[in-house]
Design a protein around this motif. Sequence first.
Motif, mmCIF file in Angstrom:
data_model
loop_
_atom_site.group_PDB
_atom_site.id
_atom_site.type_symbol
_atom_site.label_atom_id
_atom_site.label_comp_id
_atom_site.label_asym_id
_atom_site.label_seq_id
_atom_site.Cartn_x
_atom_site.Cartn_y
_atom_site.Cartn_z
ATOM 1 N N HIS A 637 -1.991 1.052 -6.686
ATOM 2 C CA HIS A 637 -1.206 0.604 -5.429
ATOM 3 C C HIS A 637 -1.109 -0.830 -4.811
ATOM 4 C CE1 HIS A 637 -2.420 5.260 -4.066
ATOM 5 N NE2 HIS A 637 -1.441 5.073 -5.259
ATOM 6 N N PRO A 638 -0.003 -1.246 -4.762
ATOM 7 C CA PRO A 638 1.353 -0.616 -4.595
ATOM 8 C C PRO A 638 1.849 -0.858 -6.064
ATOM 9 C CG PRO A 638 1.417 -2.742 -3.823
ATOM 10 C CD PRO A 638 0.068 -2.366 -3.924
ATOM 11 N N GLU A 639 2.501 0.197 -6.438
ATOM 12 C CA GLU A 639 3.156 0.094 -7.913
ATOM 13 C C GLU A 639 4.373 -0.708 -7.749
ATOM 14 O OE1 GLU A 639 3.183 3.497 -10.261
ATOM 15 O OE2 GLU A 639 1.883 4.785 -8.954
ATOM 16 N N GLN A 640 4.490 -1.292 -9.021
ATOM 17 C CA GLN A 640 5.552 -2.481 -9.271
ATOM 18 C C GLN A 640 6.972 -1.911 -8.994
ATOM 19 O OE1 GLN A 640 4.681 -5.598 -9.286
ATOM 20 N NE2 GLN A 640 6.891 -5.927 -9.057
ATOM 21 N N SER A 641 6.988 -0.487 -9.376
ATOM 22 C CA SER A 641 8.681 0.332 -9.284
ATOM 23 C C SER A 641 8.993 0.275 -7.806
ATOM 24 C CB SER A 641 8.325 1.413 -9.978
ATOM 25 O OG SER A 641 7.203 2.378 -9.220
ATOM 26 N N VAL A 642 7.793 0.386 -6.926
ATOM 27 C CA VAL A 642 8.258 0.494 -5.602
ATOM 28 C C VAL A 642 8.355 -0.835 -4.902
ATOM 29 C CG1 VAL A 642 7.128 0.788 -3.165
ATOM 30 C CG2 VAL A 642 6.766 2.677 -5.163
ATOM 31 N N ILE A 643 7.650 -1.837 -5.324
ATOM 32 C CA ILE A 643 7.921 -3.303 -5.132
ATOM 33 C C ILE A 643 9.301 -3.569 -5.396
ATOM 34 C CG2 ILE A 643 7.182 -5.585 -5.325
ATOM 35 C CD1 ILE A 643 5.275 -4.182 -3.699
ATOM 36 N N GLY A 644 9.772 -3.394 -6.663
ATOM 37 C CA GLY A 644 11.143 -3.700 -6.919
ATOM 38 C C GLY A 644 12.334 -2.894 -6.486
ATOM 39 N N LEU A 645 12.103 -1.698 -5.892
ATOM 40 C CA LEU A 645 12.996 -0.953 -5.247
ATOM 41 C C LEU A 645 13.284 -1.486 -3.839
ATOM 42 C CD1 LEU A 645 14.917 1.442 -5.630
ATOM 43 C CD2 LEU A 645 13.177 2.810 -4.744
ATOM 44 N N LEU A 646 12.073 -2.002 -3.169
ATOM 45 C CA LEU A 646 12.257 -2.635 -1.875
ATOM 46 C C LEU A 646 12.907 -4.029 -1.944
ATOM 47 C CD1 LEU A 646 8.569 -1.788 -0.543
ATOM 48 C CD2 LEU A 646 10.750 -0.832 0.185
ATOM 49 N N LEU A 647 12.688 -4.863 -2.950
ATOM 50 C CA LEU A 647 13.230 -6.053 -3.240
ATOM 51 C C LEU A 647 14.567 -5.920 -3.686
ATOM 52 C CD1 LEU A 647 10.465 -8.058 -5.217
ATOM 53 C CD2 LEU A 647 11.074 -8.342 -2.844
ATOM 54 N N LYS A 648 15.170 -4.664 -4.261
ATOM 55 C CA LYS A 648 16.335 -4.618 -4.727
ATOM 56 C C LYS A 648 17.233 -4.231 -3.564
ATOM 57 C CE LYS A 648 19.274 -1.104 -7.043
ATOM 58 N NZ LYS A 648 19.138 0.225 -7.861
ATOM 59 N N HIS A 649 16.637 -3.594 -2.268
ATOM 60 C CA HIS A 649 17.266 -3.253 -1.087
ATOM 61 C C HIS A 649 17.068 -4.329 -0.046
ATOM 62 C CE1 HIS A 649 18.705 0.860 -1.389
ATOM 63 N NE2 HIS A 649 17.728 0.746 -2.529
ATOM 64 N N HIS A 650 16.841 -5.577 -0.579
ATOM 65 C CA HIS A 650 16.639 -6.805 0.278
ATOM 66 C C HIS A 650 15.902 -6.399 1.637
ATOM 67 C CE1 HIS A 650 19.464 -8.564 -2.209
ATOM 68 N NE2 HIS A 650 20.440 -7.490 -1.964
ATOM 69 N N ILE A 651 14.585 -5.664 1.371
ATOM 70 C CA ILE A 651 13.551 -5.465 2.474
ATOM 71 C C ILE A 651 12.529 -6.437 2.213
ATOM 72 C CG2 ILE A 651 12.129 -3.609 3.533
ATOM 73 C CD1 ILE A 651 14.154 -1.559 2.062
ATOM 74 N N LYS A 652 12.006 -7.070 3.351
ATOM 75 C CA LYS A 652 11.059 -8.055 3.609
ATOM 76 C C LYS A 652 9.674 -6.965 3.359
ATOM 77 C CE LYS A 652 8.612 -11.483 6.187
ATOM 78 N NZ LYS A 652 8.623 -12.221 7.385
#
Length: 666
Positions: A637-652
């Motif tokens: 934790h945190p998994e890279q897939s979740v980090i990538g998804l948050l970045l994709k949605h432009h979430i800080k």
Amino acid sequence: MTLLVLFISLLIGLNLKYAIIPGIIETILILLFTWKRFSKKHVAVALGVLLIGLGLSFIRPNFQKSEYKCLVIEVKENYFIASSSFEKLYIYEKNNSREIGDILTIKGDKKELSFQTIESQFDFKDYLNKKGVYSEIVNPKINVVFSNPIKIQQLKKRFLSQFDDNTSGLIGSLLFGSTKTGETASLFSELHLIRLISNSGIFLYLFYKLISFLVGYLCKEKYAILISNILFTIYGIFTFPRFVVIKFVTLLHLKWINKYLLKDKFSYLNLLCGSGIVFMLIDFNLARQDTFLFTYLIPIVCLFVNGSFRKLKGIKKKLLLTGVISLFFLPFTIKYYNEISPLSVPFQLLLTPLMMIYSLFGIVGLVGIPIGKPLNGFTNFIGNICKGLKPIFLKIYIPPFDPSIVLLYELMLLFIIYIFSISLKELYKVSVVVFTSFICINCVPFKHLSNINVYFINVGQGDACLICYKTSTVLIDTGGNIYKDIAKDCLIPFFKKLQIYKIDALITTHNDFDHNGAASSLMANFNVDNYFTSYTSFPLKIGDLYIKNLNTYSSIWNEDNDRSLVLYFNINNTKFLIMGDAPKNIENKIVEEYKSLDCDILKVGHHGSSTSTSEPFLNLINAKEAVISVGKNSYGHPEQSVIGLLLKHHIKIRRTDLEGTICYSL
């Protein structure tokens, strides 16, 4: 007085790099004082010494080698510090049997120190940095070149083994500065006594006087003092490298030489300041350590008080001296305990003499006299006294001083005493007002006066969110750790910093230990009015705060994470969504039920695990920032897939393991 100016100038210079603005103020004050008290030449010398100190503070030896030849200079139970080519290295070794003076060769990877800490926990990295330790050897392969035949560590352990755990913790703290504590030592700590007695060296002075008195019956004063000094030097070997003892022993020998060989050529103030300058030049990292400030500034303050208030005698002078020393300790008391008590001084006056006798018994035991059972009983007696005093020990929670201004505080106190001694009454009055204002400014938590803040507390691998809304305080989850008490070590000290005296509502989202593990300890040791765990308690209104639970599907699931509360609240038009450990199937249910669910701050579900935080859910909530509450863990934790998804949605993305406690002021 000249050596005092040089001592303070060097002290300021060695700290200037770490506290620029307070350091500049301190520099101006010491140069103005020197100019008024002495001459322009003295100002130039003081400035030169200050600049030397500043230059020394930038020295940081750093050598990369395949093998390090090291001298062991400090030993603790699970690590030791070794010096190699003037560089200090940290080596972790559980239950080690190293001795100070061992010579080793060490192979391994050298890396920058890296320790994860939780909110309000003892900052071990900062502690080591202040000792001049910046690197560690990872996976060390150690070969012994020379083993110190004098097994001091073994002798300490053998000495402490004659006592029960309770006595061992207390006497070890007093005599050796041990970090191991028992019930009585913990009680003493709660009454703000253990650090004062242990670090001030008061018991050393009394024990030395006792030895000198007894030896004085056997020989002349000159030789009685010399023999006493030698005996105390032996004790110093047992406690090495404890600085309070090193300094005390050094001054004993300097005073003897000055009195009997140099015919009192130097004053005690000159001996004190001269030795301090030498110690700082030998190890300039001392200037940043609390113990150094204790052991040098306290006697300087005492000398100034004795000189300034000559007309006072007896109990009045002792009370004044106690009050001034308490003022000296104020920033350290707040730093260690996040609180002060109006009863701390009376309690100190009551218990310190008792602890002096206790410490003397302990030192007597070092010479081989069996005192295990008597001292165990003495410890229990002291513990019972502390238990009786604890309920009436009123506490006022205070946020700690900024570390950069502690030295400025101490110098201001010293300056006030000095100008009183030279009868500058008008300047004295102004200085007292400035000093009092300085204390008040640092004790009032201005940034918390609005009392509308949301904190995501760094509890390591776990969740804890504190909401301060007007007069209400709500804690969502407590975190939990099997190795430490998160309530006592993290949450309660944090509440004290914020001057919070009670929690109106404690909510735990579900039964996982990293969310509710500290709940029982928190309720046992802090004022918690209400505790909510069930979805049936929602919607919940605490004061003006309205909290809604979005996981209304708990009854159809059996897994704890599926039953996790999902909490939604709005403060000053900022919307928060606390996901607990709710998985994607709960998120899907929420997506099905809500056509619109705006969220400004998302507390990411399950610490950033891929079991939570789906794309349809992120599309629904349209979050601006995401907080991931996480610590060192083996789950990834945190998994890279979740980090990538948050970045994709432009979430800080904000993370407690990288930022520490995260605060939103609204």
